[in-house]
Motif scaffolding. Structure first.
Motif, PDB file in Angstrom:
ATOM      1  N   LEU A 102       0.897  -1.416  -0.200  1.00  0.00           N
ATOM      2  CA  LEU A 102      -0.298  -0.432  -0.162  1.00  0.00           C
ATOM      3  C   LEU A 102       0.902   1.184   0.058  1.00  0.00           C
ATOM      4  O   LEU A 102       1.042   2.516  -0.946  1.00  0.00           O
ATOM      5  CB  LEU A 102      -0.900   0.135   1.783  1.00  0.00           C
ATOM      6  N   LEU A 103       1.730   1.335   0.864  1.00  0.00           N
ATOM      7  CA  LEU A 103       2.755   2.453   0.725  1.00  0.00           C
ATOM      8  C   LEU A 103       3.999   1.986  -0.293  1.00  0.00           C
ATOM      9  O   LEU A 103       4.792   3.260  -0.514  1.00  0.00           O
ATOM     10  CB  LEU A 103       3.133   2.498   2.346  1.00  0.00           C
ATOM     11  N   LEU A 104       3.954   1.531  -0.782  1.00  0.00           N
ATOM     12  CA  LEU A 104       5.397   0.972  -1.783  1.00  0.00           C
ATOM     13  C   LEU A 104       6.288   1.100  -1.735  1.00  0.00           C
ATOM     14  O   LEU A 104       7.948   1.715  -1.354  1.00  0.00           O
ATOM     15  CB  LEU A 104       4.584   2.520  -2.649  1.00  0.00           C
ATOM     16  N   LEU A 105       6.371   0.251  -0.096  1.00  0.00           N
ATOM     17  CA  LEU A 105       7.757   0.257   0.116  1.00  0.00           C
ATOM     18  C   LEU A 105       7.928  -0.864   0.451  1.00  0.00           C
ATOM     19  O   LEU A 105       7.196  -2.057  -0.244  1.00  0.00           O
ATOM     20  CB  LEU A 105       7.781   0.568   1.674  1.00  0.00           C
ATOM     21  N   GLU A 106       9.811  -1.173  -0.083  1.00  0.00           N
ATOM     22  CA  GLU A 106       9.874  -2.814   0.496  1.00  0.00           C
ATOM     23  C   GLU A 106      10.433  -3.147   1.623  1.00  0.00           C
ATOM     24  O   GLU A 106      10.239  -2.738   2.019  1.00  0.00           O
ATOM     25  CB  GLU A 106      12.140  -2.153  -0.098  1.00  0.00           C
ATOM     26  N   THR A 107       9.684  -4.982   1.219  1.00  0.00           N
ATOM     27  CA  THR A 107       9.225  -5.313   3.072  1.00  0.00           C
ATOM     28  C   THR A 107       9.980  -6.941   2.326  1.00  0.00           C
ATOM     29  O   THR A 107      10.266  -7.074   1.444  1.00  0.00           O
ATOM     30  CB  THR A 107       8.446  -5.233   3.278  1.00  0.00           C
ATOM     31  N   ARG A 108      10.061  -7.550   3.113  1.00  0.00           N
ATOM     32  CA  ARG A 108      10.756  -8.377   3.557  1.00  0.00           C
ATOM     33  C   ARG A 108      10.357  -9.591   3.178  1.00  0.00           C
ATOM     34  O   ARG A 108       8.953  -9.583   4.543  1.00  0.00           O
ATOM     35  CB  ARG A 108      12.282  -9.075   4.439  1.00  0.00           C
ATOM     36  N   GLN A 109      11.049 -10.791   3.229  1.00  0.00           N
ATOM     37  CA  GLN A 109       9.521 -12.164   4.081  1.00  0.00           C
ATOM     38  C   GLN A 109       9.580 -12.276   5.352  1.00  0.00           C
ATOM     39  O   GLN A 109      11.118 -11.905   5.617  1.00  0.00           O
ATOM     40  CB  GLN A 109      10.371 -13.312   3.683  1.00  0.00           C
ATOM     41  N   ALA A 110       8.615 -12.302   6.182  1.00  0.00           N
ATOM     42  CA  ALA A 110       8.882 -12.564   7.759  1.00  0.00           C
ATOM     43  C   ALA A 110       9.198 -13.502   8.160  1.00  0.00           C
ATOM     44  O   ALA A 110       8.797 -14.147   7.788  1.00  0.00           O
ATOM     45  CB  ALA A 110       7.170 -11.498   8.322  1.00  0.00           C
ATOM     46  N   PRO A 111      10.395 -13.189   9.371  1.00  0.00           N
ATOM     47  CA  PRO A 111      10.422 -14.566  10.086  1.00  0.00           C
ATOM     48  C   PRO A 111       9.088 -15.432  10.074  1.00  0.00           C
ATOM     49  O   PRO A 111       7.791 -15.251  10.976  1.00  0.00           O
ATOM     50  CB  PRO A 111      10.808 -13.941  11.154  1.00  0.00           C
ATOM     51  N   GLU A 112       9.681 -16.392  10.977  1.00  0.00           N
ATOM     52  CA  GLU A 112       8.567 -17.423  10.957  1.00  0.00           C
ATOM     53  C   GLU A 112       8.610 -17.326  12.107  1.00  0.00           C
ATOM     54  O   GLU A 112       9.446 -18.573  12.690  1.00  0.00           O
ATOM     55  CB  GLU A 112       9.139 -19.282  10.424  1.00  0.00           C
ATOM     56  N   PHE A 113       8.566 -17.196  12.941  1.00  0.00           N
ATOM     57  CA  PHE A 113       8.075 -16.830  14.680  1.00  0.00           C
ATOM     58  C   PHE A 113       8.392 -17.939  14.772  1.00  0.00           C
ATOM     59  O   PHE A 113       8.429 -18.461  16.417  1.00  0.00           O
ATOM     60  CB  PHE A 113       6.932 -15.927  14.779  1.00  0.00           C
ATOM     61  N   SER A 114       6.635 -18.652  14.666  1.00  0.00           N
ATOM     62  CA  SER A 114       6.218 -20.077  15.787  1.00  0.00           C
ATOM     63  C   SER A 114       7.709 -21.179  16.049  1.00  0.00           C
ATOM     64  O   SER A 114       8.008 -21.575  16.645  1.00  0.00           O
ATOM     65  CB  SER A 114       5.068 -20.321  15.082  1.00  0.00           C
ATOM     66  N   LEU A 115       8.519 -21.223  14.572  1.00  0.00           N
ATOM     67  CA  LEU A 115       9.807 -22.058  14.398  1.00  0.00           C
ATOM     68  C   LEU A 115      10.746 -21.071  15.413  1.00  0.00           C
ATOM     69  O   LEU A 115      11.371 -22.035  16.258  1.00  0.00           O
ATOM     70  CB  LEU A 115       9.765 -22.057  12.637  1.00  0.00           C
ATOM     71  N   LEU A 116      11.463 -19.878  15.094  1.00  0.00           N
ATOM     72  CA  LEU A 116      11.890 -19.289  16.314  1.00  0.00           C
ATOM     73  C   LEU A 116      11.964 -19.343  17.681  1.00  0.00           C
ATOM     74  O   LEU A 116      12.726 -19.745  18.089  1.00  0.00           O
ATOM     75  CB  LEU A 116      12.137 -18.032  15.872  1.00  0.00           C
TER      76      LEU A 116
END
Length: 656
Positions: free
Chosen positions: A288-302
């Motif tokens: 929506l904001l035309l911002l570069e994001t990354r693949q979010a970490p797998e918090f459940s695995l961490l």
């Protein structure tokens, strides 16, 4: 605690015109929201001048809604959900994001700065929905602007700030705030706080933002709103750091976050779910904001290493009393190892601890340097400490200081003594020691004392968990009661407050006006021709007409005015801090808006008008009922004059 920046200097910086500031439609929105007489319709028109902001505002409103609430689809609905302060701050934040994506500071990663700020905003919003120290939409704005001081330094001093950033990149152990203080005689925290204050954010939001990067220097009262906001900011920053850090660092960053969440009363599973949702929202908002994001970490695995095993969970649930190796009959069967910090013991004593104590029950950290002891304690926040008593006076002061911290108050402290005598024991007890061992250390005595300490810690944790469950239950009950109260105070058909709410609110405003000598005006609005619509087209069409008319009337009111349905086709408008002239102008807007409305029914297009009576409180009125009665008389006179008009008996000389 960090002190506010010298405001004279800030005014000089501001006067230079280089500080990041809002532009375009955002300025119009901010100016409108500062006016006490702005109507929702005026504000909506200004917002619609920026289609990008419309989408962001509606998404923000929907994100802040609790589960089960009707989705927001229009600007006016978003304004009702968010409120003027949040809309103003969001306009400010999104304007800065749009206009400061690039800059002259080559060492400052603008894209990563805004991506990190977005994660902080979403994390603050999610935490606020659970901790309830701030409205979710205000928390979103605070998270988005929390690091604005860094953007300001990059804008004001691009070359100098670039040198600071490069120096930190070359030597990560350096502290950014210290380098900024040396280079600019101020820090980005101080500058950002001054900017938020200048933009109108309240001190309760600014103070935690000023010092969340140095929480160890903070002296907020433990249960205060500022303390809760500070912890939310620290945790939000940690979530953002994990999301943007290399995958190799994730495992080390996760445990401190879980401890922070636990201090806020958020359970392990709830926090993981919160982080997973923040990760999903980060991707959606990035598009929506035309911002570069990354693949979010797998918090459940961490966090999987923090979760109890299936077998252990089952054993706990059935109350199995089988002992684990080295558990010494621990009936609590808690799988979490107690964090132990050992300071100053000799190598033989440490070896004895390592060989005697079960690694599943005790997670031991060792520290040789006495001077580094308190720093390490603050870093790992142990639950049990073993301290070589050594220099009695020095340790006494150190332990008392430790006991004044939040984690130190519940710390179990075991001291190692060279000899047993009454005076040494008294000093240790006065300083805050819980138990002792005399050298040479006997392994069996060590195991016994450590297991006793562990049992006390686990009992304390269980007690706190039960307290938290009670707090959680009380919070859920309060939410349910609030929802029931809202339902009882809302007109089901139109969604505006009902008669019961109107009477309660008017009592409150009457008392406030009498106490502070402020004006209070009310309007009674009767729909013209409503009975004819019901008779000709049926009650379904009449209901449609009521909903559309109430919506258009609400849109023409000032932000502080309240529209209530009293029953049938009669509405009451409460106008605090409005004299008769201001209320008459508002009533005329309502009349014109209703007269211009074409009611869409899916069949015939219908029109309605409204007759409005206006009355203002004066000293001759004995009670609130007299005010309503006078406004109702004005509505009756408006009907008698041919409908579709406004009458104020007090200004028309119609008082008996």
């Amino acid at each position: 605690m960090l002190q506010p920046i010298d405001m004279k200097r800030f005014e000089q910086i501001k006067a230079a015109g280089d500080l990041p500031s809002p532009r375009g439609v955002a300025i119009a929105i901010i100016r409108l929201t500062q006016s006490p007489n702005v109507s929702a319709a005026e504000l909506a028109r200004a917002i619609k001048g920026d289609p990008a902001f419309v989408g962001r505002l509606i998404k923000a409103a929907n994100s802040s809604l609790s589960a089960g609430k009707r989705a927001v689809v229009s600007v006016q609905d978003a304004l009702m959900v968010l409120g003027l302060p949040s809309v103003r701050t969001m306009a400010l934040g999104f304007s800065l994001l749009s206009n400061y994506r690039k800059g002259a500071c080559e060492a400052f990663d603008y894209e990563q700065f805004w991506s990190s700020s977005l994660v902080m905003a979403l994390s603050m919003q999610a935490l606020a929905l659970r901790v309830r120290v701030l409205a979710a939409d205000e928390a979103f704005s605070l998270g988005l602007l929390a690091r604005v001081g860094e953007l300001a330094l990059a804008t004001l001093y691009p070359a100098e700030f670039g040198r600071v950033l490069r120096e930190i990149a070359a030597t990560p152990t350096l502290h950014q705030l210290e380098l900024e203080e040396k280079a600019f005689a101020m820090t980005h925290s101080e500058l950002g706080a001054a900017m938020l204050t200048d933009w109108g954010l309240p001190e309760v939001m600014v103070a935690p933002m000023r010092c969340y990067e140095t929480p160890e220097q903070v002296c907020f009262a433990e249960a205060s709103r500022e303390a809760g906001l500070l912890q939310c900011l620290v945790l939000s920053r940690a979530i953002a750091r994990l999301c943007l850090s290399p995958e190799s660092e994730h495992a080390n960053l996760m445990p401190p976050m879980l401890r922070l969440a636990s201090r806020l009363g958020i359970s392990h599973s709830d926090f993981i779910a919160l982080c997973e949702n923040v990760g999903r929202e980060w991707g959606e908002w990035g598009k929506l904001l035309l911002l570069e994001t990354r693949q979010a970490p797998e918090f459940s695995l961490l966090s999987s290493t923090q979760e109890p095993s299936t077998a252990e969970a089952a054993r706990r649930s059935r109350g199995d009393s089988a002992q684990r190796p080295g558990a010494a009959g621990d009936e609590l069967m808690d799988d979490e190892a107690v964090r132990v910090l050992v300071i100053g013991a000799n190598e033989d004593e440490r070896a004895c601890m390592r060989s005697t104590l079960d690694s599943e029950s005790f997670l031991i950290t060792e520290e040789d340097d006495y001077d580094q002891g308190i720093e390490r304690a603050i870093d790992i926040q142990p639950q049990l400490m073993v301290v070589d008593w050594g220099h009695a006076g020095r340790w006494a002061d150190w332990i008392r200081a430790l006991r004044d911290t939040r984690f130190g108050a519940s710390l179990y402290l075991l001291v190692l003594l060279d000899e047993l005598d009454e005076e040494t024991l008294k000093k240790a007890a006065d300083a805050g020691a819980d138990d002792f061992l005399v050298r040479p250390v006997c392994p069996s005595a060590l195991a016994l004392r450590m297991q006793a300490g562990r049992r006390m810690i686990l009992l304390q944790l269980r007690l706190e968990q039960e307290r938290e469950e009670l707090r959680h239950f009380a919070a859920e009950l309060a939410i349910s009661n609030r929802r029931l109260q809202e339902a009882a105070m809302t007109d089901v058909l139109t969604g505006v407050p009902n008669r019961r709410y109107a009477i309660d609110r008017l009592y409150m405003e009457w008392a406030a006006c009498a106490r502070h000598h402020r004006p209070l005006t009310v309007m009674v609005a009767d729909l013209d021709g409503f009975k004819e619509i019901n008779d000709a087209h049926g009650h379904d069409v009449g209901d449609i007409a009521l909903r559309q008319v109430s919506e258009v009337l609400r849109g023409e009111l000032r932000a502080q005015d309240v529209l209530c349905r009293m029953g049938g086709d009669e509405f009451l408008v409460i106008c605090p801090d409005a004299d008769l002239n201001a209320a008459l102008a508002c009533a005329e807007r309502l009349r014109a808006a209703a007269a211009n409305l074409e009611i869409e029914t899916g069949g015939p297009q219908l029109r309605l008008s409204v007759s409005i009576g206006v009355a203002t409180r004066d000293e001759s009125m004995p009670a609130m009922k007299a005010l309503i009665k006078l406004a109702d008389r004005g509505a009756f006179l408006a009907k008698a004059r041919g409908r579709n008009c406004v009458v104020a008996p007090q200004s028309a000389g119609l008082l008996p």
